[in-house]
Design an enzyme around this catalytic site. Structure first.
Site, short mmCIF file in Angstrom:
data_model
loop_
_atom_site.label_atom_id
_atom_site.label_comp_id
_atom_site.label_asym_id
_atom_site.label_seq_id
_atom_site.Cartn_x
_atom_site.Cartn_y
_atom_site.Cartn_z
N ASP A 40 3.31 -7.88 32.95
CA ASP A 40 2.31 -8.13 32.53
C ASP A 40 2.85 -6.49 32.49
O ASP A 40 2.75 -5.62 32.56
CB ASP A 40 2.49 -7.98 34.62
CG ASP A 40 0.77 -7.70 34.86
OD1 ASP A 40 -0.25 -8.61 34.90
OD2 ASP A 40 0.44 -6.28 35.19
N TYR A 45 -3.13 0.77 30.82
CA TYR A 45 -0.86 1.42 30.97
C TYR A 45 -0.98 2.12 29.59
O TYR A 45 0.05 2.54 29.91
CB TYR A 45 -0.58 -0.09 31.11
CG TYR A 45 -0.65 -1.14 32.87
CD1 TYR A 45 -1.60 -0.55 33.18
CD2 TYR A 45 -0.56 -2.19 32.74
CE1 TYR A 45 -1.88 -1.03 34.22
CE2 TYR A 45 -0.03 -2.07 34.05
CZ TYR A 45 -1.62 -2.56 35.16
OH TYR A 45 -1.66 -3.34 35.93
N LYS A 70 -3.95 -7.47 29.94
CA LYS A 70 -5.64 -7.38 30.42
C LYS A 70 -5.85 -6.85 30.19
O LYS A 70 -6.03 -5.60 29.36
CB LYS A 70 -5.58 -6.66 31.43
CG LYS A 70 -4.12 -7.88 32.99
CD LYS A 70 -4.74 -7.12 34.44
CE LYS A 70 -3.84 -6.35 34.15
NZ LYS A 70 -2.25 -6.58 34.64
N HIS A 107 -9.51 -7.56 33.12
CA HIS A 107 -8.61 -7.13 34.29
C HIS A 107 -9.92 -6.37 35.60
O HIS A 107 -9.09 -6.59 36.73
CB HIS A 107 -8.33 -5.43 33.52
CG HIS A 107 -7.62 -4.64 34.47
ND1 HIS A 107 -6.58 -3.53 34.04
CD2 HIS A 107 -7.00 -3.97 35.71
CE1 HIS A 107 -5.74 -3.66 35.17
NE2 HIS A 107 -5.99 -3.60 35.58
#
Length: 274
Positions: A40, A45, A70, A107
Site C-alpha cells: 500500500d 508518501y 492512492k 485518498h
C-alpha cells in the site's frame, strides 16, 4: 480480482507511509521475502519510484504482487479539471514504472466548505475510471469516505460501487455504521492504523490477551482485523516485527475475547467518522 493470488496473500497489506529511499526498497524486499504480497502506498508518501523499483527487482512475479496506490484530489489550479486529475493519475503510473496498479484509491474526500470538493471528487473518480479503461488500473476505490461520499458517486460514476473503502479501524475506532454500510454495498474494507499506531501496546487488557494467547499485542490486533473480515495494513521496518506481523494464522481469538475487544470502541453511538 487478482485471481492468481490466494485469499491469504490478500489478507494483510504492507504499509509504506514515512518510508522512502533505499530504506523503502530494502523494507519491501524484506516484506516480499517474508511472504507479504500486498503493498500500500500513496502519492503523498513520496515513495512511488521506490515501490516500483522494489516490485520490478523482486523475484516474486509481478502478477503475484498486489499494488495499491492512492491519489490526492487537491487540484488547486482547477478542482474541476478532468485533465489535471488524469495527468496526476498518469504521473503516478509513470513514477511507479509499472504497466498497471492493481487498485487505485482516492485518498481523502476533502472538505466541502467551499463546494469545490465535490468537483474534485468527481473528476478524480472519472480520471481513475479512465485508467481502468486503459488497463492501467485493475480496480478503483476510495479511502476515508463516509457513506454520504460513497452514495454521491452514483451521480456520475460509470464504475460503482467502489471496490474498496480504506478506513481507520481497530478496537478503539470501529466505525460500526460505516462498516455495516460498506458490507451492505459489497465494498471490500481495508483497515489502516490496524494496530492503532502501536499507541495501545501497554493497554493492560490487551497485554493480558497477548499473554494468554502467547502472542504480541500487534498480533492480537491484526488477528482481530482478520476475524472482522477487514484487510489490515501494517508497517514495521524492524525485520523481526515484520515477520511476526504476518504470523497470525495459527490461532483464533475466542468469541468472548472478540466481544471484549469490541467493547473498547470509543466512538459516540451513531457516529460516522470520515
Amino acid at each position: 480480482m487478482a485471481s492468481n493470488l490466494t485469499k491469504r496473500a490478500l489478507s494483510i497489506a504492507l504499509g509504506t507511509e514515512k518510508v522512502s529511499g533505499s530504506e523503502c526498497v530494502e523494507y519491501l524486499q524484506q516484506g516480499l521475502a517474508a511472504g507479504y504480497r500486498m503493498i500500500d502506498t500513496a502519492q503523498v508518501y513520496n515513495n512511488e519510484e521506490e515501490i516500483g523499483q522494489a516490485v520490478r527487482s523482486s523475484s516474486v512475479p509481478r502478477e503475484n504482487i498486489f499494488v495499491i496506490n492512492k491519489i490526492s484530489n487537491g487540484f488547486k489550479k482547477n478542482p474541476s479539471s478532468l485533465k489535471e486529475a488524469s495527468d496526476s493519475a498518469q504521473a503516478s503510473i509513470d513514477k511507479l514504472g509499472l504497466r498497471y496498479v492493481d487498485l487505485f484509491l482516492i485518498h481523502q474526500p476533502g472538505e466541502d466548505e467551499d463546494g469545490m470538493a465535490v468537483d474534485a471528487r468527481r473528476v478524480t473518480w472519472q480520471a481513475l475510471e479512465g485508467l481502468v479503461k486503459e488497463g492501467k488500473a485493475k480496480s478503483i476505490g476510495v479511502s476515508n469516505y463516509t457513506a454520504e461520499h460513497i452514495l454521491e458517486l452514483r451521480q456520475f460514476a460509470r464504475i460503482y460501487p467502489p471496490r474498496v473503502n480504506q478506513l481507520e479501524l481497530h478496537p478503539w475506532c470501529q466505525q460500526r455504521k460505516l462498516e455495516s454500510f460498506c458490507r451492505d454495498q459489497g465494498i471490500w474494507i481495508q483497515a489502516h492504523c490496524a494496530i492503532a499506531r502501536n499507541s495501545q501496546s501497554s493497554h493492560p487488557e490487551l497485554c493480558a490477551l497477548a499473554e494468554r494467547y502467547g502472542k504480541s499485542t500487534a498480533q492480537i490486533l491484526i488477528r482481530y482485523s482478520l476475524q472482522k473480515a477487514w484487510t489490515p495494513i501494517v508497517k514495521s521496518t524492524n525485520l523481526a516485527h515484520l515477520r511476526a506481523n504476518s504470523q497470525v494464522y495459527d490461532f483464533n481469538i475466542s468469541k468472548d475475547d472478540m466481544t471484549l475487544l469490541d467493547s473498547w470502541n470509543k466512538e459516540k453511538a451513531g457516529s460516522i467518522r470520515s
